[in-house]
Design a protein around this motif. Structure first.
Motif, short mmCIF file in Angstrom:
data_model
loop_
_atom_site.label_atom_id
_atom_site.label_comp_id
_atom_site.label_asym_id
_atom_site.label_seq_id
_atom_site.Cartn_x
_atom_site.Cartn_y
_atom_site.Cartn_z
N VAL A 99 0.85 -1.20 0.00
CA VAL A 99 0.00 0.00 0.00
C VAL A 99 0.88 1.25 0.00
N MET A 100 0.56 2.16 -0.89
CA MET A 100 1.29 3.43 -0.94
C MET A 100 0.66 4.40 0.06
N THR A 101 1.49 5.17 0.72
CA THR A 101 1.02 6.10 1.74
C THR A 101 1.58 7.49 1.46
N ALA A 102 0.90 8.48 1.99
CA ALA A 102 1.38 9.86 1.97
C ALA A 102 1.79 10.20 3.40
N ILE A 103 2.95 10.75 3.57
CA ILE A 103 3.49 11.04 4.91
C ILE A 103 3.51 12.56 5.09
N TYR A 104 2.81 13.02 6.12
CA TYR A 104 2.66 14.44 6.41
C TYR A 104 3.30 14.76 7.74
N ILE A 105 3.64 16.02 7.92
CA ILE A 105 4.07 16.54 9.22
C ILE A 105 3.03 17.57 9.64
N TYR A 110 -1.90 23.11 10.19
CA TYR A 110 -1.49 22.82 8.82
C TYR A 110 -0.81 21.46 8.76
N GLU A 111 -1.14 20.67 7.75
CA GLU A 111 -0.49 19.39 7.51
C GLU A 111 0.29 19.50 6.21
N ARG A 112 1.59 19.29 6.30
CA ARG A 112 2.46 19.48 5.14
C ARG A 112 2.94 18.13 4.61
N LEU A 113 2.72 17.90 3.32
CA LEU A 113 3.18 16.67 2.69
C LEU A 113 4.71 16.69 2.62
N ILE A 114 5.32 15.66 3.17
CA ILE A 114 6.77 15.56 3.18
C ILE A 114 7.24 14.58 2.11
N CYS A 115 6.64 13.40 2.10
CA CYS A 115 7.07 12.37 1.15
C CYS A 115 6.00 11.29 1.04
N THR A 116 6.25 10.35 0.18
CA THR A 116 5.37 9.19 0.06
C THR A 116 6.15 7.96 0.47
N GLY A 117 5.42 6.93 0.85
CA GLY A 117 6.06 5.70 1.28
C GLY A 117 5.27 4.49 0.83
N GLU A 118 5.87 3.33 1.04
CA GLU A 118 5.23 2.07 0.67
C GLU A 118 5.38 1.09 1.84
N VAL A 119 4.30 0.38 2.13
CA VAL A 119 4.35 -0.64 3.17
C VAL A 119 5.17 -1.80 2.64
N VAL A 120 6.28 -2.10 3.31
CA VAL A 120 7.16 -3.17 2.86
C VAL A 120 7.08 -4.41 3.74
N ASN A 121 6.52 -4.28 4.96
CA ASN A 121 6.39 -5.44 5.83
C ASN A 121 5.31 -5.18 6.87
N VAL A 122 4.48 -6.20 7.09
CA VAL A 122 3.53 -6.18 8.19
C VAL A 122 3.99 -7.27 9.14
N GLN A 123 4.43 -6.87 10.31
CA GLN A 123 5.02 -7.80 11.27
C GLN A 123 3.94 -8.60 11.98
N THR A 124 4.34 -9.71 12.58
CA THR A 124 3.39 -10.55 13.31
C THR A 124 2.84 -9.86 14.56
N PRO A 161 -3.65 7.19 3.82
CA PRO A 161 -3.71 6.28 2.67
C PRO A 161 -3.64 7.03 1.35
N GLY A 162 -3.19 6.35 0.33
CA GLY A 162 -3.19 6.93 -1.00
C GLY A 162 -1.86 7.51 -1.39
N LEU A 163 -1.78 7.81 -2.64
CA LEU A 163 -0.55 8.34 -3.20
C LEU A 163 -0.86 9.69 -3.82
N PHE A 164 -0.07 10.65 -3.49
CA PHE A 164 -0.28 12.01 -4.00
C PHE A 164 0.59 12.20 -5.24
N ARG A 165 -0.02 12.57 -6.32
CA ARG A 165 0.72 12.85 -7.57
C ARG A 165 0.35 14.24 -8.06
N ARG A 166 1.35 15.02 -8.36
CA ARG A 166 1.09 16.35 -8.93
C ARG A 166 1.06 16.23 -10.44
N VAL A 167 0.21 17.03 -11.05
CA VAL A 167 0.14 17.09 -12.50
C VAL A 167 1.21 18.05 -12.99
N SER A 168 1.96 17.65 -13.98
CA SER A 168 3.01 18.53 -14.52
C SER A 168 2.41 19.79 -15.08
#
Length: 169
Positions: A99-105, A110-124, A161-168
């Motif tokens: 799952v792709m995620t949007a990471i904010y601070i 105000y919530e500022r978009l910093i970066c996007t991430g991907e879930v790489v592991n769900v631990q037990t 949740p979700g992925l943020f993409r800017r339009v060029s």
């Protein structure tokens, strides 16, 4: 599942079914009384069959309408940041592998978009690992974005949740 919760759910469903059954039976009875003996003799089987259909349809409609919509499924709490690129967060139902995620601070209101991430592991133990993938345009490179994440208090980091993409432009 809790036995008390099951008992309450069964009682609630039984009460709804009984109310629908009583209302439908009363309606068919009133129509039969109003139409007279000849109608009851001629159409009793059809009235009973249609009454059963009405009861089933109304009961299923009650089930659909009484189903509570879930609250927002939650914003996972950041537990730790490893190597400035791997966030360890509490698991929520929407976080699954890939799952792709949007990471904010959070900065006040105000919530500022910093970066996007991907879930790489769900631990037990239900902790989830999110790897930072892309940085926002404000930061020159991904290292600047991850440095900003590392300097921020864990309570101020929001995972959505979700992925943020800017339009060029």
């Amino acid at each position: 599942m809790n036995q008390e919760a099951v008992r309450k759910a069964v009682i609630r469903h039984a009460g709804a079914f009984a109310a629908i059954f009583a209302a439908t039976t009363a309606l068919i009875g009133i129509i039969g009384w109003w139409q007279g003996e000849q109608w009851r003799v001629t159409y009793s089987n059809i009235a009973i069959l249609n009454g059963v259909y009405c009861i089933l349809i109304l009961y299923l409609l009650w089930i659909i309408l009484s189903h509570d919509t879930p609250d927002f499924l939650g914003v996972p709490v950041v537990k730790a940041i490893h190597d400035k690129k791997l966030l360890i967060v509490e698991g929520t139902p929407w976080l699954s592998l890939g799952v792709m995620t949007a990471i904010y601070i959070k900065d006040g209101e105000y919530e500022r978009l910093i970066c996007t991430g991907e879930v790489v592991n769900v631990q037990t133990n239900r902790l989830v690992q999110i790897l930072v993938r892309e940085n926002d345009d404000v930061f020159g490179d991904i290292d600047a974005a991850t440095e900003k994440l590392a300097q921020t208090a864990k309570g101020a980091i929001l995972i959505r949740p979700g992925l943020f993409r800017r339009v060029s432009q």
